[in-house]
Design a protein around this motif. Structure first.
Motif, mmCIF file in Angstrom:
data_model
loop_
_atom_site.group_PDB
_atom_site.id
_atom_site.type_symbol
_atom_site.label_atom_id
_atom_site.label_comp_id
_atom_site.label_asym_id
_atom_site.label_seq_id
_atom_site.Cartn_x
_atom_site.Cartn_y
_atom_site.Cartn_z
ATOM 1 N N LEU A 67 17.611 8.280 36.401
ATOM 2 C CA LEU A 67 16.910 9.200 35.503
ATOM 3 C C LEU A 67 17.058 8.734 34.050
ATOM 4 C CD1 LEU A 67 17.737 12.666 37.096
ATOM 5 C CD2 LEU A 67 15.509 11.529 37.030
ATOM 6 N N CYS A 68 18.252 8.322 33.666
ATOM 7 C CA CYS A 68 18.465 7.790 32.310
ATOM 8 C C CYS A 68 17.554 6.598 32.054
ATOM 9 C CB CYS A 68 19.914 7.342 32.117
ATOM 10 S SG CYS A 68 21.094 8.651 31.854
ATOM 11 N N ARG A 69 17.529 5.673 32.985
ATOM 12 C CA ARG A 69 16.715 4.480 32.831
ATOM 13 C C ARG A 69 15.242 4.837 32.663
ATOM 14 N NH1 ARG A 69 13.236 1.544 34.863
ATOM 15 N NH2 ARG A 69 13.018 2.693 36.806
ATOM 16 N N ARG A 70 14.759 5.741 33.476
ATOM 17 C CA ARG A 70 13.354 6.145 33.397
ATOM 18 C C ARG A 70 13.028 6.841 32.078
ATOM 19 N NH1 ARG A 70 10.993 8.186 39.165
ATOM 20 N NH2 ARG A 70 11.652 6.392 40.399
ATOM 21 N N VAL A 71 13.938 7.695 31.637
ATOM 22 C CA VAL A 71 13.717 8.396 30.364
ATOM 23 C C VAL A 71 13.607 7.389 29.224
ATOM 24 C CG1 VAL A 71 14.807 9.897 28.636
ATOM 25 C CG2 VAL A 71 14.726 10.598 31.043
ATOM 26 N N ARG A 72 14.527 6.460 29.159
ATOM 27 C CA ARG A 72 14.533 5.494 28.061
ATOM 28 C C ARG A 72 13.348 4.525 28.129
ATOM 29 N NH1 ARG A 72 16.625 8.959 25.382
ATOM 30 N NH2 ARG A 72 18.868 9.204 25.383
ATOM 31 N N ALA A 73 12.766 4.351 29.320
ATOM 32 C CA ALA A 73 11.598 3.478 29.469
ATOM 33 C C ALA A 73 10.284 4.210 29.211
ATOM 34 C CB ALA A 73 11.582 2.880 30.876
ATOM 35 N N SER A 74 10.334 5.528 29.120
ATOM 36 C CA SER A 74 9.120 6.321 28.950
ATOM 37 C C SER A 74 8.817 6.572 27.478
ATOM 38 C CB SER A 74 9.274 7.670 29.660
ATOM 39 O OG SER A 74 8.231 8.547 29.311
ATOM 40 N N PRO A 75 7.667 6.139 26.981
ATOM 41 C CA PRO A 75 7.332 6.369 25.570
ATOM 42 C C PRO A 75 7.355 7.841 25.161
ATOM 43 C CG PRO A 75 5.824 4.778 26.531
ATOM 44 C CD PRO A 75 6.647 5.333 27.663
ATOM 45 N N LYS A 76 6.977 8.739 26.066
ATOM 46 C CA LYS A 76 6.931 10.154 25.685
ATOM 47 C C LYS A 76 8.279 10.859 25.821
ATOM 48 C CE LYS A 76 5.264 12.108 30.055
ATOM 49 N NZ LYS A 76 4.188 12.845 30.688
ATOM 50 N N LEU A 77 9.264 10.233 26.455
ATOM 51 C CA LEU A 77 10.567 10.871 26.662
ATOM 52 C C LEU A 77 11.720 10.161 25.965
ATOM 53 C CD1 LEU A 77 10.335 11.601 30.498
ATOM 54 C CD2 LEU A 77 10.024 13.235 28.625
ATOM 55 N N GLN A 78 11.522 8.942 25.498
ATOM 56 C CA GLN A 78 12.649 8.119 25.073
ATOM 57 C C GLN A 78 13.462 8.676 23.906
ATOM 58 O OE1 GLN A 78 10.248 4.756 22.532
ATOM 59 N NE2 GLN A 78 10.816 4.305 24.602
ATOM 60 N N MET A 100 23.173 2.931 30.228
ATOM 61 C CA MET A 100 21.883 3.284 30.827
ATOM 62 C C MET A 100 21.052 4.187 29.912
ATOM 63 S SD MET A 100 21.690 1.656 33.695
ATOM 64 C CE MET A 100 20.371 2.425 34.575
ATOM 65 N N GLY A 101 21.668 4.671 28.824
ATOM 66 C CA GLY A 101 20.899 5.438 27.862
ATOM 67 C C GLY A 101 21.388 6.833 27.561
ATOM 68 N N ALA A 102 22.479 7.265 28.185
ATOM 69 C CA ALA A 102 23.006 8.589 27.878
ATOM 70 C C ALA A 102 23.544 8.615 26.446
ATOM 71 C CB ALA A 102 24.114 8.972 28.854
ATOM 72 N N ASP A 103 23.388 9.743 25.784
ATOM 73 C CA ASP A 103 23.916 9.917 24.432
ATOM 74 C C ASP A 103 25.362 10.394 24.454
ATOM 75 O OD1 ASP A 103 21.446 9.471 22.714
ATOM 76 O OD2 ASP A 103 20.729 10.944 24.166
ATOM 77 N N ALA A 104 25.745 11.053 25.542
ATOM 78 C CA ALA A 104 27.114 11.543 25.695
ATOM 79 C C ALA A 104 27.429 11.665 27.176
ATOM 80 C CB ALA A 104 27.280 12.888 25.004
ATOM 81 N N TYR A 105 28.726 11.646 27.500
ATOM 82 C CA TYR A 105 29.193 11.690 28.886
ATOM 83 C C TYR A 105 30.417 12.580 28.921
ATOM 84 C CZ TYR A 105 30.228 9.522 33.504
ATOM 85 O OH TYR A 105 30.440 9.255 34.836
ATOM 86 N N LEU A 106 30.355 13.658 29.680
ATOM 87 C CA LEU A 106 31.513 14.527 29.865
ATOM 88 C C LEU A 106 32.012 14.395 31.294
ATOM 89 C CD1 LEU A 106 30.512 17.875 28.081
ATOM 90 C CD2 LEU A 106 32.067 16.100 27.261
ATOM 91 N N ARG A 107 33.325 14.227 31.413
ATOM 92 C CA ARG A 107 33.938 14.134 32.730
ATOM 93 C C ARG A 107 34.207 15.535 33.267
ATOM 94 N NH1 ARG A 107 36.892 9.872 29.631
ATOM 95 N NH2 ARG A 107 36.508 7.898 30.695
ATOM 96 N N LYS A 108 33.878 15.737 34.555
ATOM 97 C CA LYS A 108 34.217 16.992 35.226
ATOM 98 C C LYS A 108 35.664 16.916 35.661
ATOM 99 C CE LYS A 108 29.617 17.714 37.259
ATOM 100 N NZ LYS A 108 28.883 17.719 38.526
ATOM 101 N N PRO A 109 36.433 17.959 35.532
ATOM 102 C CA PRO A 109 36.063 19.253 34.949
ATOM 103 C C PRO A 109 36.098 19.184 33.427
ATOM 104 C CG PRO A 109 38.339 19.340 35.664
ATOM 105 C CD PRO A 109 37.814 17.962 36.038
ATOM 106 N N PHE A 110 35.260 19.952 32.794
ATOM 107 C CA PHE A 110 35.198 20.021 31.335
ATOM 108 C C PHE A 110 35.273 21.485 30.946
ATOM 109 C CE2 PHE A 110 31.042 19.691 33.249
ATOM 110 C CZ PHE A 110 30.445 20.866 32.829
ATOM 111 N N GLY A 111 35.621 21.730 29.696
ATOM 112 C CA GLY A 111 35.726 23.095 29.214
ATOM 113 C C GLY A 111 34.394 23.627 28.710
ATOM 114 N N THR A 112 34.250 24.927 28.775
ATOM 115 C CA THR A 112 33.035 25.591 28.294
ATOM 116 C C THR A 112 32.776 25.262 26.834
ATOM 117 O OG1 THR A 112 33.370 27.405 29.836
ATOM 118 C CG2 THR A 112 31.959 27.848 27.957
ATOM 119 N N ARG A 113 33.794 25.363 26.014
ATOM 120 C CA ARG A 113 33.649 25.079 24.581
ATOM 121 C C ARG A 113 33.226 23.629 24.355
ATOM 122 N NH1 ARG A 113 38.305 26.921 20.912
ATOM 123 N NH2 ARG A 113 37.086 28.809 20.955
#
Length: 129
Positions: A67-78, A100-113
């Motif tokens: 999904l990341c790869r497709r988003v970054r390859a799409s002119p309307k979504l990149q 692959m294009g993610a702006d951030a990565y949170l490891r599970k488990p993560f806190g609500t805040r």
């Protein structure tokens, strides 16, 4: 900045996590869309073009990396922001998600805040370049 008017798509196959994240984001004022697998997620991305997409990595049909790869390859979504949430927390997995294009990565488990702060920061930064 208030989140009002900002649209977030959550693509998560664990129903309990999906409902919890939707609840958190809606209570914070976001417009939230959901999908339970990668194919539905991709269709929702193309149709709604959200401001932020939240992807799990391990999804049926299309995984979060694809999904990341497709988003970054799409002119309307990149320029859309991408947040990955995953139980795959090894440094190599995080690096792959960011590569692959993610702006951030949170490891599970993560806190609500931590989750809400990350979403807020992503939505006030300049678009992906």
């Amino acid at each position: 900045m208030t989140p009002s008017g900002r649209r977030v798509l959550i693509v998560e196959d664990d129903h309990n996590i999906l409902i919890s994240l939707k609840f958190l984001l809606e209570n914070a004022g976001y417009d939230v869309l959901t999908a339970s697998d990668g194919v539905r997620g991709w269709a929702a991305l193309e149709e709604h073009q959200p401001d932020l997409a939240v992807f799990d990595i391990m999804l049926p049909a299309l995984d979060g990396y694809e999904l990341c790869r497709r988003v970054r390859a799409s002119p309307k979504l990149q320029t859309m922001k991408i947040l990955i949430l995953s139980a795959r927390g090894l440094d190599a997995e995080v690096a792959k998600g960011l590569q692959m294009g993610a702006d951030a990565y949170l490891r599970k488990p993560f806190g609500t805040r931590e989750f809400l702060e990350t979403v807020g920061l992503l939505l006030v930064q300049t678009p992906y370049q």
